[in-house]
Design a protein around this motif. Sequence first.
Motif, PDB file in Angstrom:
ATOM      1  N   ASP A 258      10.004 -12.767  36.069  1.00  0.00           N
ATOM      2  CA  ASP A 258       9.485 -14.126  36.063  1.00  0.00           C
ATOM      3  C   ASP A 258      10.018 -14.823  34.818  1.00  0.00           C
ATOM      4  OD1 ASP A 258       8.109 -16.423  36.476  1.00  0.00           O
ATOM      5  OD2 ASP A 258       6.126 -15.595  36.065  1.00  0.00           O
ATOM      6  N   PHE A 259      11.191 -15.391  34.983  1.00  0.00           N
ATOM      7  CA  PHE A 259      11.960 -15.910  33.857  1.00  0.00           C
ATOM      8  C   PHE A 259      12.209 -17.390  34.096  1.00  0.00           C
ATOM      9  CE2 PHE A 259      14.674 -14.934  30.267  1.00  0.00           C
ATOM     10  CZ  PHE A 259      15.548 -15.987  30.246  1.00  0.00           C
ATOM     11  N   CYS A 260      11.578 -18.249  33.268  1.00  0.00           N
ATOM     12  CA  CYS A 260      11.694 -19.705  33.440  1.00  0.00           C
ATOM     13  C   CYS A 260      11.166 -20.132  34.808  1.00  0.00           C
ATOM     14  CB  CYS A 260      13.137 -20.172  33.294  1.00  0.00           C
ATOM     15  SG  CYS A 260      13.809 -19.998  31.627  1.00  0.00           S
ATOM     16  N   GLY A 261      10.233 -19.357  35.349  1.00  0.00           N
ATOM     17  CA  GLY A 261       9.678 -19.664  36.659  1.00  0.00           C
ATOM     18  C   GLY A 261      10.403 -18.909  37.745  1.00  0.00           C
ATOM     19  N   THR A 262       9.661 -18.273  38.641  1.00  0.00           N
ATOM     20  CA  THR A 262      10.251 -17.542  39.754  1.00  0.00           C
ATOM     21  C   THR A 262       9.447 -17.853  41.009  1.00  0.00           C
ATOM     22  OG1 THR A 262      10.994 -15.752  38.317  1.00  0.00           O
ATOM     23  CG2 THR A 262      10.851 -15.267  40.643  1.00  0.00           C
ATOM     24  N   PRO A 263      10.030 -18.381  42.094  1.00  0.00           N
ATOM     25  CA  PRO A 263      11.450 -18.749  42.168  1.00  0.00           C
ATOM     26  C   PRO A 263      11.746 -19.985  41.334  1.00  0.00           C
ATOM     27  CG  PRO A 263      10.316 -19.476  44.127  1.00  0.00           C
ATOM     28  CD  PRO A 263       9.321 -18.656  43.362  1.00  0.00           C
ATOM     29  N   TYR A 264      12.982 -20.090  40.874  1.00  0.00           N
ATOM     30  CA  TYR A 264      13.381 -21.139  39.943  1.00  0.00           C
ATOM     31  C   TYR A 264      14.275 -22.130  40.689  1.00  0.00           C
ATOM     32  CZ  TYR A 264      15.056 -23.129  35.516  1.00  0.00           C
ATOM     33  OH  TYR A 264      15.350 -23.965  34.472  1.00  0.00           O
ATOM     34  N   PHE A 265      13.692 -23.274  41.084  1.00  0.00           N
ATOM     35  CA  PHE A 265      14.415 -24.264  41.865  1.00  0.00           C
ATOM     36  C   PHE A 265      15.248 -25.163  40.967  1.00  0.00           C
ATOM     37  CE2 PHE A 265      11.282 -23.004  44.990  1.00  0.00           C
ATOM     38  CZ  PHE A 265      12.013 -23.030  46.167  1.00  0.00           C
ATOM     39  N   LEU A 266      16.496 -25.375  41.370  1.00  0.00           N
ATOM     40  CA  LEU A 266      17.406 -26.250  40.638  1.00  0.00           C
ATOM     41  C   LEU A 266      17.382 -27.646  41.247  1.00  0.00           C
ATOM     42  CD1 LEU A 266      18.286 -23.389  39.761  1.00  0.00           C
ATOM     43  CD2 LEU A 266      20.649 -24.178  39.768  1.00  0.00           C
ATOM     44  N   THR A 267      17.944 -28.595  40.497  1.00  0.00           N
ATOM     45  CA  THR A 267      18.032 -29.995  40.921  1.00  0.00           C
ATOM     46  C   THR A 267      19.494 -30.363  41.140  1.00  0.00           C
ATOM     47  OG1 THR A 267      16.051 -30.548  39.645  1.00  0.00           O
ATOM     48  CG2 THR A 267      17.484 -32.376  40.282  1.00  0.00           C
ATOM     49  N   ARG A 268      19.779 -31.090  42.216  1.00  0.00           N
ATOM     50  CA  ARG A 268      21.145 -31.521  42.481  1.00  0.00           C
ATOM     51  C   ARG A 268      21.550 -32.545  41.413  1.00  0.00           C
ATOM     52  NH1 ARG A 268      23.035 -32.437  48.058  1.00  0.00           N
ATOM     53  NH2 ARG A 268      20.842 -32.805  48.508  1.00  0.00           N
ATOM     54  N   THR A 269      22.704 -32.299  40.794  1.00  0.00           N
ATOM     55  CA  THR A 269      23.203 -33.219  39.757  1.00  0.00           C
ATOM     56  C   THR A 269      24.458 -33.965  40.187  1.00  0.00           C
ATOM     57  OG1 THR A 269      24.385 -31.376  38.700  1.00  0.00           O
ATOM     58  CG2 THR A 269      22.187 -31.917  37.856  1.00  0.00           C
ATOM     59  N   SER A 270      25.166 -33.453  41.199  1.00  0.00           N
ATOM     60  CA  SER A 270      26.316 -34.186  41.733  1.00  0.00           C
ATOM     61  C   SER A 270      26.650 -33.676  43.125  1.00  0.00           C
ATOM     62  CB  SER A 270      27.541 -34.055  40.824  1.00  0.00           C
ATOM     63  OG  SER A 270      28.057 -32.741  40.839  1.00  0.00           O
ATOM     64  N   GLY A 271      27.225 -34.568  43.943  1.00  0.00           N
ATOM     65  CA  GLY A 271      27.644 -34.206  45.288  1.00  0.00           C
ATOM     66  C   GLY A 271      26.527 -34.367  46.296  1.00  0.00           C
ATOM     67  N   SER A 272      26.896 -34.611  47.549  1.00  0.00           N
ATOM     68  CA  SER A 272      25.957 -34.652  48.660  1.00  0.00           C
ATOM     69  C   SER A 272      26.747 -34.534  49.950  1.00  0.00           C
ATOM     70  CB  SER A 272      25.135 -35.951  48.660  1.00  0.00           C
ATOM     71  OG  SER A 272      25.964 -37.073  48.849  1.00  0.00           O
ATOM     72  N   GLY A 273      26.081 -34.134  51.034  1.00  0.00           N
ATOM     73  CA  GLY A 273      26.784 -33.966  52.286  1.00  0.00           C
ATOM     74  C   GLY A 273      27.745 -32.795  52.239  1.00  0.00           C
ATOM     75  N   ALA A 274      28.786 -32.856  53.063  1.00  0.00           N
ATOM     76  CA  ALA A 274      29.770 -31.771  53.120  1.00  0.00           C
ATOM     77  C   ALA A 274      30.585 -31.711  51.841  1.00  0.00           C
ATOM     78  CB  ALA A 274      30.688 -31.972  54.315  1.00  0.00           C
ATOM     79  N   GLY A 275      30.974 -30.476  51.463  1.00  0.00           N
ATOM     80  CA  GLY A 275      31.800 -30.279  50.281  1.00  0.00           C
ATOM     81  C   GLY A 275      31.037 -29.620  49.155  1.00  0.00           C
ATOM     82  N   ASN A 276      31.625 -29.698  47.938  1.00  0.00           N
ATOM     83  CA  ASN A 276      31.003 -29.075  46.772  1.00  0.00           C
ATOM     84  C   ASN A 276      29.843 -29.912  46.240  1.00  0.00           C
ATOM     85  OD1 ASN A 276      32.835 -27.019  46.923  1.00  0.00           O
ATOM     86  ND2 ASN A 276      33.788 -27.405  44.937  1.00  0.00           N
ATOM     87  N   GLN A 277      28.824 -29.203  45.782  1.00  0.00           N
ATOM     88  CA  GLN A 277      27.689 -29.837  45.114  1.00  0.00           C
ATOM     89  C   GLN A 277      27.357 -29.027  43.875  1.00  0.00           C
ATOM     90  OE1 GLN A 277      24.284 -30.406  47.655  1.00  0.00           O
ATOM     91  NE2 GLN A 277      25.537 -30.980  49.435  1.00  0.00           N
ATOM     92  N   THR A 278      26.842 -29.704  42.855  1.00  0.00           N
ATOM     93  CA  THR A 278      26.423 -29.040  41.622  1.00  0.00           C
ATOM     94  C   THR A 278      24.913 -29.170  41.478  1.00  0.00           C
ATOM     95  OG1 THR A 278      28.537 -29.564  40.562  1.00  0.00           O
ATOM     96  CG2 THR A 278      26.706 -28.947  39.121  1.00  0.00           C
ATOM     97  N   TRP A 279      24.284 -28.037  41.212  1.00  0.00           N
ATOM     98  CA  TRP A 279      22.837 -27.983  41.014  1.00  0.00           C
ATOM     99  C   TRP A 279      22.573 -27.349  39.656  1.00  0.00           C
ATOM    100  CZ3 TRP A 279      19.079 -28.924  45.107  1.00  0.00           C
ATOM    101  CH2 TRP A 279      19.666 -29.397  46.286  1.00  0.00           C
ATOM    102  N   SER A 280      21.574 -27.868  38.936  1.00  0.00           N
ATOM    103  CA  SER A 280      21.383 -27.415  37.560  1.00  0.00           C
ATOM    104  C   SER A 280      19.929 -27.568  37.128  1.00  0.00           C
ATOM    105  CB  SER A 280      22.295 -28.215  36.624  1.00  0.00           C
ATOM    106  OG  SER A 280      22.220 -27.739  35.310  1.00  0.00           O
ATOM    107  N   LYS A 281      19.564 -26.801  36.107  1.00  0.00           N
ATOM    108  CA  LYS A 281      18.253 -26.951  35.490  1.00  0.00           C
ATOM    109  C   LYS A 281      18.256 -26.269  34.127  1.00  0.00           C
ATOM    110  CE  LYS A 281      13.363 -27.078  36.684  1.00  0.00           C
ATOM    111  NZ  LYS A 281      12.340 -26.713  37.697  1.00  0.00           N
ATOM    112  N   THR A 282      17.466 -26.821  33.214  1.00  0.00           N
ATOM    113  CA  THR A 282      17.402 -26.294  31.848  1.00  0.00           C
ATOM    114  C   THR A 282      15.979 -25.848  31.545  1.00  0.00           C
ATOM    115  OG1 THR A 282      19.202 -27.717  31.075  1.00  0.00           O
ATOM    116  CG2 THR A 282      17.682 -26.877  29.411  1.00  0.00           C
ATOM    117  N   CYS A 283      15.867 -24.693  30.902  1.00  0.00           N
ATOM    118  CA  CYS A 283      14.549 -24.238  30.446  1.00  0.00           C
ATOM    119  C   CYS A 283      14.692 -23.637  29.057  1.00  0.00           C
ATOM    120  CB  CYS A 283      13.953 -23.224  31.410  1.00  0.00           C
ATOM    121  SG  CYS A 283      14.660 -21.569  31.291  1.00  0.00           S
ATOM    122  N   VAL A 284      13.559 -23.389  28.438  1.00  0.00           N
ATOM    123  CA  VAL A 284      13.515 -22.710  27.141  1.00  0.00           C
ATOM    124  C   VAL A 284      13.098 -21.266  27.390  1.00  0.00           C
ATOM    125  CG1 VAL A 284      12.376 -22.607  24.895  1.00  0.00           C
ATOM    126  CG2 VAL A 284      12.974 -24.829  25.899  1.00  0.00           C
TER     127      VAL A 284
END
Length: 324
Positions: A258-284
């Motif tokens: 249980d590290f920074c929350g489990t399950p640890y959901f990320l947030t989409r930071t770029s991209g949508s639809g078909a193709g590459n997308q970037t998902w990210s999140k920051t914790c302490v």
Amino acid sequence: KTSFIPGESIRVSGRGYLVGSRVSITIYSEPRFLGTYTVNNQGEFSANVTVPMDLEEGEHTLVAEGVNQNGDSLKTSVGVSYDRTAPSIVSVSPTSGSFTVGDTLTITVVANDSSDIRNMLVRFFDVTGGGQVQRDFCGTPYFLTRTSGSGAGNQTWSKTCVVPDGVISGDYEIRPVAEDKFGNYNMAGTVMTKGNMSIVGGVSDRTAPSIVSVSPTSGSFTVGDTLTITVVANDSSDIRNMLVRFFDVTGGGQVQRDFCGTPYFLTRTSGSGAGNQTWSKTCVVPDGVISGDYEIRPVAEDTFGNYNMAGTVMTKGSFRITGD
């Protein structure tokens, strides 16, 4: 008669006993002594007794034994029952038939229990896709409403929905899960009573998203450090959820921390639809985390419910925790 769960507290009371005397409480048929209690000035007693955790399934009797105002024996008893048996599924409908987007679909389950059923849900499994993938079809999990019956015996549960846009064409199994009031539930496995149906005219995407990269792939962190998890993934439609799990490699790689929350959901930071997308999140990095090497294993789910399996052969990230 009272139904109970082992370990819970049952309120027991009686009247007509000798003031100031003691009443002993025992549960039968195999006698189990539960305690003694003092009769009040009105000749009554009241007590909370705890049901033994290892009591066997079936019918039992609680007996409160003492003496009346004349010193003669006085017993008060109440029947109690404990049920460990899960409900059984009698029938599921539909068992055949084809449906398309916009059609009305009614799911009906008849189930039987020796006490009472408190919850009924069904899940829709994609047989054409191998039968292991649960599709988000009319809501998942899909809870039904009781339409007839209560208590012991047969009950009917049902619900109606409209086949939604975006559902994947193919054959589906309808697998019900019935839970009784004691928390017993049938296992929704392969050997059970199930329903069946087919969806036509839907979409055909059964391909899960692919993980392109995960970061970090190295580095050491300690309590209080900022840790940013970034996942790049690709899909032919669109990704709707991304989570990562942290596995303790030093501890063998099978334990999820249980590290920074489990399950640890990320947030989409770029991209949508078909193709590459970037998902990210920051914790302490939190206090109490265990030192060692960790793997970051991402799970990406697309709009059709396809998701990559977070197994051992996949693109993963890595880092180390020090200083614990």
